[in-house]
Design a protein around this motif. Structure first.
Motif, PDB file in Angstrom:
ATOM      1  N   GLU A   8      33.535  47.871  17.422  1.00 14.62           N
ATOM      2  CA  GLU A   8      32.231  48.201  18.004  1.00 14.62           C
ATOM      3  C   GLU A   8      32.112  49.690  18.300  1.00 14.62           C
ATOM      4  O   GLU A   8      33.097  50.366  18.559  1.00 14.62           O
ATOM      5  CB  GLU A   8      32.043  47.413  19.313  1.00 14.62           C
ATOM      6  N   HIS A   9      30.870  50.134  18.287  1.00 11.77           N
ATOM      7  CA  HIS A   9      30.502  51.519  18.666  1.00 11.77           C
ATOM      8  C   HIS A   9      31.547  52.556  18.237  1.00 11.77           C
ATOM      9  O   HIS A   9      32.119  53.242  19.050  1.00 11.77           O
ATOM     10  CB  HIS A   9      30.191  51.619  20.167  1.00 11.77           C
ATOM     11  N   ILE A  10      31.768  52.663  16.899  1.00  6.34           N
ATOM     12  CA  ILE A  10      32.786  53.610  16.420  1.00  6.34           C
ATOM     13  C   ILE A  10      32.318  55.052  16.633  1.00  6.34           C
ATOM     14  O   ILE A  10      31.124  55.347  16.579  1.00  6.34           O
ATOM     15  CB  ILE A  10      33.180  53.369  14.948  1.00  6.34           C
TER      16      ILE A  10
ATOM     17  N   THR B 197      23.324  49.121  19.323  1.00  3.91           N
ATOM     18  CA  THR B 197      22.944  50.287  20.147  1.00  3.91           C
ATOM     19  C   THR B 197      23.948  50.605  21.236  1.00  3.91           C
ATOM     20  O   THR B 197      24.064  51.737  21.675  1.00  3.91           O
ATOM     21  CB  THR B 197      21.597  50.058  20.859  1.00  3.91           C
ATOM     22  N   ASP B 198      24.669  49.579  21.739  1.00  2.00           N
ATOM     23  CA  ASP B 198      25.454  49.749  22.963  1.00  2.00           C
ATOM     24  C   ASP B 198      24.581  50.301  24.082  1.00  2.00           C
ATOM     25  O   ASP B 198      25.064  51.066  24.920  1.00  2.00           O
ATOM     26  CB  ASP B 198      26.686  50.632  22.723  1.00  2.00           C
ATOM     27  N   SER B 199      23.298  49.955  24.075  1.00  4.39           N
ATOM     28  CA  SER B 199      22.442  50.369  25.183  1.00  4.39           C
ATOM     29  C   SER B 199      23.027  49.774  26.458  1.00  4.39           C
ATOM     30  O   SER B 199      23.189  48.558  26.564  1.00  4.39           O
ATOM     31  CB  SER B 199      21.015  49.863  24.947  1.00  4.39           C
TER      32      SER B 199
ATOM     33  N   ILE C  85      24.761  39.853  22.931  1.00  8.11           N
ATOM     34  CA  ILE C  85      24.714  40.205  24.349  1.00  8.11           C
ATOM     35  C   ILE C  85      26.137  40.351  24.896  1.00  8.11           C
ATOM     36  O   ILE C  85      26.899  39.373  24.935  1.00  8.11           O
ATOM     37  CB  ILE C  85      23.981  39.112  25.153  1.00  8.11           C
ATOM     38  N   MET C  86      26.460  41.541  25.350  1.00 10.13           N
ATOM     39  CA  MET C  86      27.815  41.777  25.862  1.00 10.13           C
ATOM     40  C   MET C  86      28.050  41.022  27.171  1.00 10.13           C
ATOM     41  O   MET C  86      27.144  40.932  28.010  1.00 10.13           O
ATOM     42  CB  MET C  86      28.041  43.273  26.050  1.00 10.13           C
ATOM     43  N   PRO C  87      29.274  40.483  27.323  1.00  8.33           N
ATOM     44  CA  PRO C  87      29.560  39.593  28.457  1.00  8.33           C
ATOM     45  C   PRO C  87      30.223  40.285  29.650  1.00  8.33           C
ATOM     46  O   PRO C  87      30.762  39.610  30.527  1.00  8.33           O
ATOM     47  CB  PRO C  87      30.539  38.604  27.819  1.00  8.33           C
TER      48      PRO C  87
ATOM     49  N   TRP D 254      23.229  44.421  17.247  1.00  6.85           N
ATOM     50  CA  TRP D 254      24.500  43.678  17.244  1.00  6.85           C
ATOM     51  C   TRP D 254      25.463  44.123  18.336  1.00  6.85           C
ATOM     52  O   TRP D 254      26.659  43.822  18.257  1.00  6.85           O
ATOM     53  CB  TRP D 254      25.123  43.726  15.836  1.00  6.85           C
ATOM     54  N   HIS D 255      24.938  44.813  19.377  1.00 13.48           N
ATOM     55  CA  HIS D 255      25.770  45.165  20.544  1.00 13.48           C
ATOM     56  C   HIS D 255      24.862  45.745  21.618  1.00 13.48           C
ATOM     57  O   HIS D 255      24.407  46.878  21.517  1.00 13.48           O
ATOM     58  CB  HIS D 255      26.844  46.196  20.156  1.00 13.48           C
ATOM     59  N   ILE D 256      24.588  44.952  22.666  1.00 16.53           N
ATOM     60  CA  ILE D 256      23.753  45.478  23.752  1.00 16.53           C
ATOM     61  C   ILE D 256      24.195  44.889  25.088  1.00 16.53           C
ATOM     62  O   ILE D 256      24.742  43.780  25.140  1.00 16.53           O
ATOM     63  CB  ILE D 256      22.251  45.184  23.497  1.00 16.53           C
ATOM     64  N   HIS D 257      23.945  45.651  26.151  1.00 15.83           N
ATOM     65  CA  HIS D 257      24.205  45.199  27.525  1.00 15.83           C
ATOM     66  C   HIS D 257      22.865  44.962  28.202  1.00 15.83           C
ATOM     67  O   HIS D 257      22.062  45.889  28.319  1.00 15.83           O
ATOM     68  CB  HIS D 257      24.993  46.264  28.300  1.00 15.83           C
ATOM     69  N   LEU D 258      22.635  43.719  28.642  1.00 15.65           N
ATOM     70  CA  LEU D 258      21.386  43.405  29.346  1.00 15.65           C
ATOM     71  C   LEU D 258      21.592  43.312  30.852  1.00 15.65           C
ATOM     72  O   LEU D 258      20.627  43.194  31.600  1.00 15.65           O
ATOM     73  CB  LEU D 258      20.786  42.092  28.823  1.00 15.65           C
TER      74      LEU D 258
HETATM   75 ZN    ZN Z   1      28.982  48.236  24.973  1.00 12.38          ZN
END
Ligand code: ZN
Ligand code: NCD
Ligand code: ZN
Length: 342
Positions: free
Chosen positions: A172-174, A245-247, A38-40, A12-16
């Motif tokens: 996000e990503h606490i 993940t905030d990968s 997908i983060m914008p 529910w949170h990733i950077h591609l």
């Molecule tokens: Zn992020």
């Protein structure tokens, strides 16, 4: 327990990212994630429906494995119009909008300078049922970097929660006990994602005995009492916490630099790293809800209907992976991970 079968998870949170990097990032996320938010924060960012859908198409052009579905997000600016929210929602493919405080993190320069500027957009989001995703840190230079998440909760989030009682909000990503406590005690419309790296590490991993740039991400790793609070929240069984993940891949040389970029890469082994954390906390039975139920339930999307199986068996993580024409150094590079996906 040496093996566990769970409903297929989502991220529910990733950077591609974009361009030549997409083939590598899409391959990794689509190995077993059913969907991903997908983060914008591209350069330039995807601030409207047309750009978000064009980005979605570039992702789909990589022929993701399985039935992977990218869920797109609108990047909010001071000028996002309520109509743009309605237009995005109507596509069915843009499921959320993201507030980056201007200057808070990677590619956030076009972000929001004051939350009041997006109140008309938030009205529309509340109205159509589109979740607000938050990078929850203030940007005030006088606020210590370790305190920026708590300061955001106090200075911004509490007002937004009060002013929009029916708006779905994901912090996000606490990274702090303060954030975990705030979310746990808020209404059912407020939830949070937690990364694998904030569950596995604290600031000692980044700073004690040498500075390790691959652990540098935002919000920054905190002290161990916060790590412990995040582990408790993730493994508590509460449906307010879910996998994100905030990968966030950056090229090796951009991380290993005098002024390195913020972001850690975990998409090579996302569910495997979470499995380690839950197993270590004697809560592997709580992994499925965290990874596969709580996210879709919050977004009001169906849960995935098939499964994946994880085996407790260690494997060697390579020193780096290809990232477009460059390399990315993943979390656990050159070390072992104790779980693998069958
Ligand atoms: Zn992020
Ligand atoms: N988390 C990070 O440290 N970096 C992310 C941006 C973000 O999610 O804040 C990135 O895009 O690199
Ligand atoms: Zn962020």
């Amino acid at each position: 327990m040496t093996s566990i079968t769970i409903t297929r998870p989502d991220d529910w949170h990733i950077h591609l990212r974009d361009g030549v990097q997409l083939k590598d990032t899409v391959r990794d996320v689509s190995r077993y994630m059913g969907r991903a938010i997908i983060m914008p924060n591209l350069v330039p960012p995807a601030t409207n429906t047309v750009e978000a859908l064009a980005y979605r198409q570039r992702i789909m052009n990589q022929n993701p494995q399985g039935a992977f579905e990218p869920l797109m997000v609108l990047y909010l600016t001071d000028n996002t119009a309520p109509d743009e929210i309605r237009k995005a929602k109507a596509t069915g493919q843009i499921v959320a909008a993201k507030l980056y405080p201007a200057g808070a993190t990677t590619n956030s320069d076009s972000g929001v300078t004051s939350v009041k500027n997006i109140y008309p957009a938030l009205e529309a989001m509340q109205d159509v049922g589109m979740p607000l995703l938050l990078h929850g840190e203030v940007t005030d230079a006088s606020i210590d970097i370790y305190d920026r998440e708590k300061a955001f909760i106090d200075a911004v989030l509490k007002d937004v929660v009060n002013d929009f009682p029916n708006l779905k909000i994901v912090l996000e990503h606490i990274t702090t006990k303060d954030a975990a406590d705030f979310v746990a005690s808020a209404g059912a419309n407020v939830a949070a994602t937690i990364t694998a790296h904030h569950l596995l590490f604290n600031r000692n991993h980044m700073l004690a005995g040498g500075i390790r740039p691959h652990y540098y991400c935002l919000p920054i790793l905190k002290r161990n009492i916060h790590q412990d609070a995040l582990i408790k929240a993730a493994t508590s069984g509460s449906n307010k916490f879910f996998l994100g993940t905030d990968s966030a891949p950056h090229m090796k040389h951009a991380k290993e630099a005098a002024c390195g970029c913020a972001g850690s890469y975990t998409a090579h082994a996302a569910i495997e790293l979470y499995a380690e954390v839950f197993d270590e906390a004697n809560a592997i039975d709580k992994l499925e809800a965290f990874a596969s139920f709580n996210g879709p339930d919050f977004y009001a999307l169906p849960r995935n209907s098939d499964t994946i199986t994880l085996i407790k068996e260690s494997w060697d993580v390579p020193a780096s992976y290809p990232l477009g024409e460059d390399q990315v150094v993943p979390i656990r590079a050159g070390e072992q991970i104790n779980w693998r996906v069958k």
